[in-house]
Design a protein around this motif. Structure first.
Motif, short mmCIF file in Angstrom:
data_model
loop_
_atom_site.label_atom_id
_atom_site.label_comp_id
_atom_site.label_asym_id
_atom_site.label_seq_id
_atom_site.Cartn_x
_atom_site.Cartn_y
_atom_site.Cartn_z
N ARG A 120 4.19 -0.60 -10.59
CA ARG A 120 5.34 -1.36 -10.06
C ARG A 120 5.03 -2.86 -10.00
NH1 ARG A 120 8.62 1.68 -5.20
NH2 ARG A 120 9.32 3.49 -6.42
N ILE A 153 14.62 -0.24 -10.58
CA ILE A 153 13.88 0.83 -11.24
C ILE A 153 14.87 1.95 -11.55
CG2 ILE A 153 12.08 2.57 -11.03
CD1 ILE A 153 10.60 0.67 -9.14
N LYS A 183 2.97 5.86 -7.28
CA LYS A 183 3.41 4.47 -7.33
C LYS A 183 2.41 3.51 -6.68
CE LYS A 183 6.09 4.73 -3.02
NZ LYS A 183 5.20 3.83 -2.25
N GLU A 190 11.04 6.34 -13.48
CA GLU A 190 9.65 6.18 -13.05
C GLU A 190 8.99 7.54 -13.07
OE1 GLU A 190 7.42 3.79 -9.42
OE2 GLU A 190 9.32 4.81 -8.99
N VAL A 214 7.29 2.91 -15.87
CA VAL A 214 8.31 2.35 -14.98
C VAL A 214 9.30 1.57 -15.85
CG1 VAL A 214 8.80 0.87 -12.99
CG2 VAL A 214 6.64 2.14 -13.09
#
Length: 438
Positions: free
Chosen positions: A336, A166, A177, A169, A159
């Motif tokens: 994340r 962001i 995620k 990713e 990420v």
């Protein structure tokens, strides 16, 4: 006939000796396999088959036979049928290796968690981010750079966050995620941050002498919390995961992991003898515990004043059998959410309108530890001597086993998260990301 008997006797004695001298290693082998299996299945919600094929597939851990009891939330690993270890799941505390049968039914306290914000966009909440395209970002080069570290490098997630957005990713097959991934020693950086919060709230002074009763009658009484945070106390410690060592005995055989480092003698000089030590991090977890009147307050504080406060709601900090956070090794979170942790440092402790820790805490954790050759601060790793030659020297990062990394680049307003199953040469990867941003 006599010769055959002698050969059989010699073979028998050889087997007995091999088992005798390697039995402690079997304890570590089965312990690692059971603990990793339990957390993978019950914390990260993966399957036994996936875990055996990926996380537990390296020698000698792959020699253990694993089984999972989903109803009772127990993982069991056997080393050649000679030794068996169990790991159990406890709600809110993750998983832990048992030492006696009574551990499987013992009562425990769980941390109280703050409610997840599903309305505010990422990163300050967990709703979808408001997409922004930056004219100075070469997205094609960026995505090519990110893709280059998957496959043979066993990368599971990357990420890239630029100006709170962001911008790249990617996940390996089997991950998304929402997948929790173990940060291993990145947990040490979480521990350091808890100390930053306590320092800001005047609950502790890191320059005070460490409040350890057993040290008060010898020269260890002069060790400060600061020395411990910099791993510069001079205390003996063997951080070796290939053999029976202080680190492996602590993680796989101890009920209270905060005591392992406490019981070690001085073998170096305070403030000059840097020695990387997971035992020191767990000792600091124990010192933090003693700043609170009750164990429940200790459990809650890490979440309500840091983890959930910045919306890292996926994170699970695992504890030992005594209920102490295993601050050396066992924090699980989504990539994340690991990115949010980096952003907190990028913003010098300021999060969505609130100062979580003092701005100068960033200066504190990035101050090179004497004796570390500019590579280590206060439970963070540094680039002060430019070991990443194409990356700014003021970059710092949380680092964990097998290549878990959260890189913080203050001048570039950039956080880069990489989660993996193996280390790699990361200078070229970081260089590629930086060159993608003009």
């Amino acid at each position: 006939m006599k010769m055959l008997k002698r050969i059989l006797l010699l073979l028998f004695v050889t087997i007995i000796l091999l088992v005798f001298f390697n039995y402690p290693k079997l304890n570590i082998l089965a312990g690692y396999s059971a603990k990793n299996m339990a957390s993978s299945v019950f914390v990260a919600h993966r399957s036994l088959e996936f875990t055996d094929k990926t996380d537990n597939n390296f020698s000698p851990v792959n020699l253990a036979d694993d089984s999972v009891d989903r109803e009772n939330k127990i993982a069991t690993s056997s080393a050649f049928g000679l030794l068996t270890r169990k790991a159990i799941y406890r709600e809110g505390l993750g998983t832990v290796l048992t030492l006696i049968e009574a551990d499987e039914t013992a009562s425990y306290l769980s941390p109280k968690r703050l409610k997840e914000d599903t309305i505010t966009p990422y990163p300050y909440g967990n709703a979808p981010q408001k997409d922004t395209l930056f004219e100075n970002v070469n997205y094609a080069k960026l995505n090519e750079t990110v893709s280059s570290v998957f496959g043979r490098n066993q990368t599971r997630a990357v990420v890239v966050i630029y100006k709170d957005q962001i911008i790249a990713e990617k996940y390996a097959d089997g991950f998304t995620k929402d997948s929790k991934i173990l940060g291993w020693s990145m947990t040490k950086s979480v521990l350091s941050t808890v100390y930053g919060v306590m320092q800001y709230q005047k609950k502790i002074n890191v320059y005070d002498k460490a409040p350890i009763d057993s040290w008060q009658n010898d020269e260890r009484k002069n060790i400060t919390i600061h020395n411990l945070l910099q791993m510069n106390s001079g205390l003996e410690w063997d951080e070796n995961y290939d053999e029976i060592s202080d680190a492996t005995k602590m993680l796989f055989l101890e009920r209270d992991m905060t005591k392992a480092q406490e019981n070690k003698p001085l073998t170096g000089e305070m403030n000059t003898s840097w020695n990387y030590s997971s035992g020191t991090s767990n000792l600091l977890s124990g010192i933090a515990r003693n700043q609170f009147k009750t164990h429940q307050e200790y459990l809650d504080y890490w979440y309500t004043n840091l983890i959930d406060k910045i919306g890292m709601n996926s994170m699970v900090l695992e504890t030992d059998l005594a209920g102490n956070y295993v601050a050396s090794s066992y924090a699980w979170a989504t990539p994340r959410d690991w990115g949010k942790f980096g952003l907190l440092y990028l913003h010098k402790g300021y999060w969505n309108g609130e100062q979580v820790f003092a701005k100068d805490w960033v200066t504190y954790v990035t101050q090179p530890t004497p004796g570390s050759n500019g590579t280590y601060g206060a439970q963070f790793w540094l680039n002060a001597e430019g070991q990443f030659k194409d990356v700014p020297k003021n970059m710092f990062f949380a680092d964990g086993y097998q290549g878990q990394r959260v890189y913080i680049l203050p001048d570039q307003d950039l956080v880069i998260v990489r989660m993996a199953l193996s280390w790699m040469e990361e200078n070229e990867f970081l260089k590629g990301v930086l060159e993608s941003i003009q």
